[in-house]
Design an enzyme around this catalytic site. Structure first.
Site, PDB file in Angstrom:
ATOM      1  CE1 TYR A  13      -3.259  -2.852   0.369  1.00  0.00           C
ATOM      2  CE2 TYR A  13      -2.086  -3.410   2.559  1.00  0.00           C
ATOM      3  CZ  TYR A  13      -2.910  -3.932   1.662  1.00  0.00           C
ATOM      4  OH  TYR A  13      -3.633  -5.115   1.817  1.00  0.00           O
ATOM      5  CE1 TYR A 141      -8.094  -5.941   2.555  1.00  0.00           C
ATOM      6  CE2 TYR A 141      -7.542  -7.805   4.000  1.00  0.00           C
ATOM      7  CZ  TYR A 141      -7.079  -7.018   3.046  1.00  0.00           C
ATOM      8  OH  TYR A 141      -6.088  -7.308   2.257  1.00  0.00           O
TER       9      TYR A 141
HETATM   10  C1  LIG Z   1      -5.634 -10.472   6.005  1.00  0.00           C
HETATM   11  C2  LIG Z   1      -6.953 -10.933   5.843  1.00  0.00           C
HETATM   12  C3  LIG Z   1      -7.206 -11.476   4.542  1.00  0.00           C
HETATM   13  C4  LIG Z   1      -5.896 -11.747   3.628  1.00  0.00           C
HETATM   14  O1  LIG Z   1      -5.134 -12.600   3.954  1.00  0.00           O
HETATM   15  P1  LIG Z   1      -3.541 -12.739   3.106  1.00  0.00           P
HETATM   16  O2  LIG Z   1      -2.833 -13.806   3.992  1.00  0.00           O
HETATM   17  O3  LIG Z   1      -3.138 -11.360   3.520  1.00  0.00           O
HETATM   18  O4  LIG Z   1      -3.859 -12.775   1.695  1.00  0.00           O
HETATM   19  C5  LIG Z   1      -8.489 -12.105   4.303  1.00  0.00           C
HETATM   20  N1  LIG Z   1      -9.387 -12.110   5.307  1.00  0.00           N
HETATM   21  C6  LIG Z   1      -8.969 -11.155   6.484  1.00  0.00           C
HETATM   22  C7  LIG Z   1     -10.276 -10.948   7.385  1.00  0.00           C
HETATM   23  C8  LIG Z   1      -7.912 -10.716   6.810  1.00  0.00           C
HETATM   24  O5  LIG Z   1      -7.677  -9.991   7.798  1.00  0.00           O
END
Ligand SMILES: *Cc1c(COP(=O)(O)O)cnc(C)c1O
Length: 409
Positions: A13, A141
């Protein structure tokens, strides 16, 4: 600090060249990061929620070196290994009874992609070929790959950059922003109108992480699940951030009696040692899906599985509930009073999660340098200053974090 890094390496980012220098870590031990400027800082981030036992832990080091002596990796297509078998056994045991099938992936985002695929293939094979959309609550997210990105919050997320490419899904009100009743009404209206085209609902249980660090009433899960069943929509929980004790329950869904159709795990799964994630589902879903069209090269990496086994056993054999309760109590006494500060918009606490939302955007570089001066590593973003420490952090170390937060505020 390294100028080559700043010139040539793209950090998450941020721009390249990076306008803000990254702090170089020479080594890490317990809850401390040793920086190249000689500073030793307490990691209040657990390396993005994952290093729940801290760094350089003897038990985790041993697990990984023992596996390394056998093999560091083998393909998972047509081959298997004991560390994956042991890990799948533990995961099936500690998650809800209906979840009996485990699909390993190499990151959280890919675990989410696999979950979405499972839901689509399920309905496709059931002859419901219109069920190709997802529904989710705002402020969520789920990762940075395209499928995951398409169910992240449409305003916070990256939708504006990729709006021409991202599939359009349904977003409903989040119980972390409006009342639970209002959120449920919004969900029901959307399901009633569109369920013929919706394969699944996906959401983070109880705590919405990177989408805004918000917390909501767990009862919403139970009620949303009932609505999804009623409207023939699968229920996917993304516990990638909340899993393995962070919220005070082993999984955030354990706050209520909730059996998701599909569950995503990641982050703290390996105690922050290696990248690994898993998507679990039921016999019912897996038998209808049949062959899942997914297979990452480093799926079920043996080093990652071995350290995940060790991390989960270490957690389950530790007084983790007491530790989380102790951390939560500390946040209540040290962070909650900040609500009275006129620069602070809100303070939110659950388990080993402490969030201070400021009224104004935070100057990240300045704040981070001040935090480091005060012996602490945190990564603020937007208006949010928050900490999710390793569970074995002492009260004195917690106090160093909360005092540093007070100083920068
Ligand atoms: C961090 C996160 C992801 C993505 O995981 P990565 O290992 O970074 O690809 C997906 N869902 C949630 C809730 C997260 O906190």
């Amino acid at each position: 600090m390294d100028t080559f890094d700043q010139q040539y390496i793209w950090h998450p980012y941020t721009k390249a060249p990076n306008p803000i220098k990254s702090h170089q870590v020479l080594s890490a031990e317990g809850v401390y990061l040793n920086l190249d400027n000689g500073k030793r800082v307490i990691d209040g981030m657990s390396s993005w929620w994952s290093a729940i036992h801290g760094y350089n832990h003897p038990v985790l080091n041993t697990a990984i070196t023992q596996q390394l002596a056998k093999m560091s990796h083998v393909m998972f297509g047509g081959l298997t290994h004991q560390s994956a078998i042991d890990l799948a056994k533990i995961l099936v045991e500690v998650t809800p009874d209906n979840l009996t099938k485990v699909f390993f992936t190499d990151s959280g985002s890919v675990a989410v992609e696999s979950a979405l695929k499972m839901a689509l293939q399920y309905w496709h094979n059931k002859g419901e070929k219109n069920k190709q959309k997802f529904i989710t609550i705002r402020a969520g997210y789920h990762g940075d790959t395209f499928g995951a990105m398409s169910v992240c919050d449409p305003e916070n997320g990256m939708h504006h950059l990729f709006s021409g490419v991202l599939p359009k899904h349904y977003f409903v009100k989040s119980p972390s922003i409006v009342s639970m009743e209002e959120a449920l009404v919004d969900l029901e209206v959307a399901l009633k109108q569109n369920s013929d085209s919706i394969a699944a609902m996906i959401l983070e249980p109880v705590v919405q992480g990177a989408g805004g660090m918000r917390i909501y009433n767990p009862q919403y899960l139970t009620k949303a699940k009932v609505l999804c069943e009623q409207y023939k929509v699968l229920f996917i929980l993304d516990e990638i951030a909340t899993g393995f004790g962070r919220t005070g329950e082993l999984f955030a869904m354990d706050y209520v009696d909730c059996e998701p159709d599909i569950l995503c795990l990641g982050k703290a799964l390996t105690g922050g040692y290696m990248t690994l994630a898993a998507t679990l589902t039921s016999d019912k879903i897996s038998s209808a899906v049949g062959t899942l069209m997914h297979g990452p090269t480093f799926m079920a990496n043996p080093l990652a599985c071995a350290v995940a086994n060790a991390s989960i056993n270490l957690l389950l054999n530790s007084p983790w509930q007491d530790n989380i309760a102790r951390i939560e109590k500390h946040f209540y006494s040290e962070l909650l009073p900040l609500k009275n500060n006129n620069k602070v918009a809100d303070v939110r606490i659950l388990g080993a999660i402490g969030v201070v939302e400021m009224v104004d955007d935070i100057d990240v570089e300045k704040t981070q340098n001040q935090l480091i001066e005060n012996g602490v590593w945190l990564r603020p973003y937007g208006k949010l200053l928050y900490t999710m420490p390793p569970f074995n952090m002492t009260d004195d170390e917690l106090l160093t974090i909360t005092n540093a937060i007070k100083v920068v505020i």
